[in-house]
Design an enzyme around this catalytic site. Structure first.
Site, PDB file in Angstrom:
ATOM      1  N   LYS A  74      -9.634   1.026 -16.665  1.00  8.33           N
ATOM      2  CA  LYS A  74     -10.269  -0.232 -16.280  1.00  8.33           C
ATOM      3  C   LYS A  74     -10.590  -1.100 -17.497  1.00  8.33           C
ATOM      4  O   LYS A  74     -10.548  -2.332 -17.406  1.00  8.33           O
ATOM      5  CB  LYS A  74     -11.528   0.045 -15.453  1.00  8.33           C
ATOM      6  CG  LYS A  74     -11.223   0.650 -14.086  1.00  8.33           C
ATOM      7  CD  LYS A  74     -10.317  -0.243 -13.246  1.00  8.33           C
ATOM      8  CE  LYS A  74     -10.120   0.283 -11.840  1.00  8.33           C
ATOM      9  NZ  LYS A  74      -9.276  -0.598 -11.010  1.00  8.33           N
ATOM     10  N   ASP A  79       0.846  -1.188   0.000  1.00  4.67           N
ATOM     11  CA  ASP A  79       0.000   0.000   0.000  1.00  4.67           C
ATOM     12  C   ASP A  79       0.882   1.239   0.000  1.00  4.67           C
ATOM     13  O   ASP A  79       2.043   1.200   0.430  1.00  4.67           O
ATOM     14  CB  ASP A  79      -0.923   0.015   1.227  1.00  4.67           C
ATOM     15  CG  ASP A  79      -2.151   0.887   1.018  1.00  4.67           C
ATOM     16  OD1 ASP A  79      -3.194   0.336   0.625  1.00  4.67           O
ATOM     17  OD2 ASP A  79      -2.061   2.112   1.230  1.00  4.67           O
ATOM     18  N   ASN A  94      -5.124  -4.954  -6.817  1.00  2.00           N
ATOM     19  CA  ASN A  94      -6.345  -4.280  -6.382  1.00  2.00           C
ATOM     20  C   ASN A  94      -6.215  -2.766  -6.272  1.00  2.00           C
ATOM     21  O   ASN A  94      -7.203  -2.055  -6.418  1.00  2.00           O
ATOM     22  CB  ASN A  94      -6.758  -4.864  -5.020  1.00  2.00           C
ATOM     23  CG  ASN A  94      -7.833  -4.040  -4.353  1.00  2.00           C
ATOM     24  OD1 ASN A  94      -8.996  -4.084  -4.732  1.00  2.00           O
ATOM     25  ND2 ASN A  94      -7.425  -3.255  -3.340  1.00  2.00           N
ATOM     26  N   TYR A 123     -10.521   6.962 -15.880  1.00  2.00           N
ATOM     27  CA  TYR A 123     -10.795   5.754 -15.105  1.00  2.00           C
ATOM     28  C   TYR A 123     -11.388   4.666 -15.995  1.00  2.00           C
ATOM     29  O   TYR A 123     -11.005   3.497 -15.912  1.00  2.00           O
ATOM     30  CB  TYR A 123     -11.753   6.094 -13.970  1.00  2.00           C
ATOM     31  CG  TYR A 123     -11.988   4.973 -12.973  1.00  2.00           C
ATOM     32  CD1 TYR A 123     -11.144   4.805 -11.882  1.00  2.00           C
ATOM     33  CD2 TYR A 123     -13.058   4.099 -13.116  1.00  2.00           C
ATOM     34  CE1 TYR A 123     -11.369   3.785 -10.966  1.00  2.00           C
ATOM     35  CE2 TYR A 123     -13.290   3.079 -12.212  1.00  2.00           C
ATOM     36  CZ  TYR A 123     -12.440   2.923 -11.131  1.00  2.00           C
ATOM     37  OH  TYR A 123     -12.660   1.918 -10.226  1.00  2.00           O
ATOM     38  N   ASP A 147       4.971   3.593  -3.714  1.00  3.32           N
ATOM     39  CA  ASP A 147       4.235   3.844  -4.953  1.00  3.32           C
ATOM     40  C   ASP A 147       4.435   2.673  -5.903  1.00  3.32           C
ATOM     41  O   ASP A 147       5.555   2.396  -6.352  1.00  3.32           O
ATOM     42  CB  ASP A 147       4.753   5.141  -5.590  1.00  3.32           C
ATOM     43  CG  ASP A 147       3.953   5.575  -6.809  1.00  3.32           C
ATOM     44  OD1 ASP A 147       3.317   4.717  -7.457  1.00  3.32           O
ATOM     45  OD2 ASP A 147       3.974   6.780  -7.125  1.00  3.32           O
TER      46      ASP A 147
END
Length: 254
Positions: free
Chosen positions: A162, A39, A92, A158, A65
């Site tokens: 995706k 993370d 994720n 976005y 990062d």
């Protein structure tokens, strides 16, 4: 032995400091997996590790990062050295755009969203693959989005990122299906996480997308998305490869 086959397996979960990633990390650990929590946020990453260890599981964190090669290398090196290999990779981590329409999307918004949501998963998967290929097996699960299935669930950046994740998933599945590697993705609908949309009031994109997003229906709990991730990574899904599984309470069926 876990009924899902995760006992003693090495699992990397990105964006595991909160939301879907944390829920998945906790579930994998509860099934006996050794979890690497990746993370950007040091505090939340270590909160997840603490939660896993408090419950009797095994976890450690790598903070940084994910679009930086040095961080990617550290994640893979830590998982393989600490846990003896790499069996499952859950890509994720992601960020939201501002719901901007194409004409209103600035370079900075485009580059940041593509970098985090598409380039970073590509880089980590590329680094993880040689270790999975050496073992002759591996499961990779991506968090795509309802925005990967349509053009009306997010802004341009976005949505493009995706859709790219779907292409990445399917390409991986085809290229490595004879090498014991499986790649699948979930496409979450509305889900309760800490991701917020910083949309510009009155902008064209949000005004067009808003009515479509209103069709999403019930907001899922992050644990519901985690359950789908675990299934796709499990031995029970051993012949499922290259699929994108909507976890959206039927939103994609409308």
């Amino acid at each position: 032995m876990s009924s899902n086959g995760f006992e003693g397996r090495s699992v990397v979960v990105t964006g595991a400091g909160s939301g879907i990633g944390r829920a998945a990390a906790l579930r994998f650990a509860a099934e006996g997996a050794n979890v690497l929590v990746a993370d950007l946020n040091q505090e939340t990453a270590h909160e997840t590790v603490t939660a896993v260890r408090t419950a009797g599981g095994i976890a450690r964190a790598v903070v940084g990062d994910l679009s930086e090669q040095a961080v990617v290398d550290e994640i893979v090196a830590t998982a393989t050295s600490a846990y003896g290999g790499l069996d499952v990779l859950v890509n994720n981590a992601g960020i939201m755009d501002r719901m901007s329409a194409l004409a209103d999307t600035e370079d900075a918004e485009w580059e940041r969203v593509i970098r985090v949501n598409l380039t970073a998963p590509f880089m980590l998967t590329r680094a993880a693959l040689p270790h999975m290929l050496d073992r002759g097996r591996g499961a990779i699960v991506f968090t795509a989005s309802e925005a990967a299935l349509r053009g009306s669930a997010a802004g341009t950046a976005y949505t493009a990122a995706k859709h790219g994740i779907v292409g990445l998933t399917k390409s991986l599945a085809v290229m490595y299906r004879n090498n014991g590697i499986r790649a699948n993705a979930i496409a979450p609908g509305a889900t309760s996480t800490n991701i917020r949309v910083d949309a510009e009031a009155g902008a064209h994109g949000p005004s067009v997308v808003g009515p479509h997003v209103a069709l999403a229906g019930r907001v899922a709990d992050a644990s519901e998305q985690a359950a789908a991730i675990l299934f796709l990574a499990s031995d029970a899904a051993g012949n499922i490869n290259g699929t994108v599984l909507p976890v959206d309470n039927g939103w994609s069926a409308i």
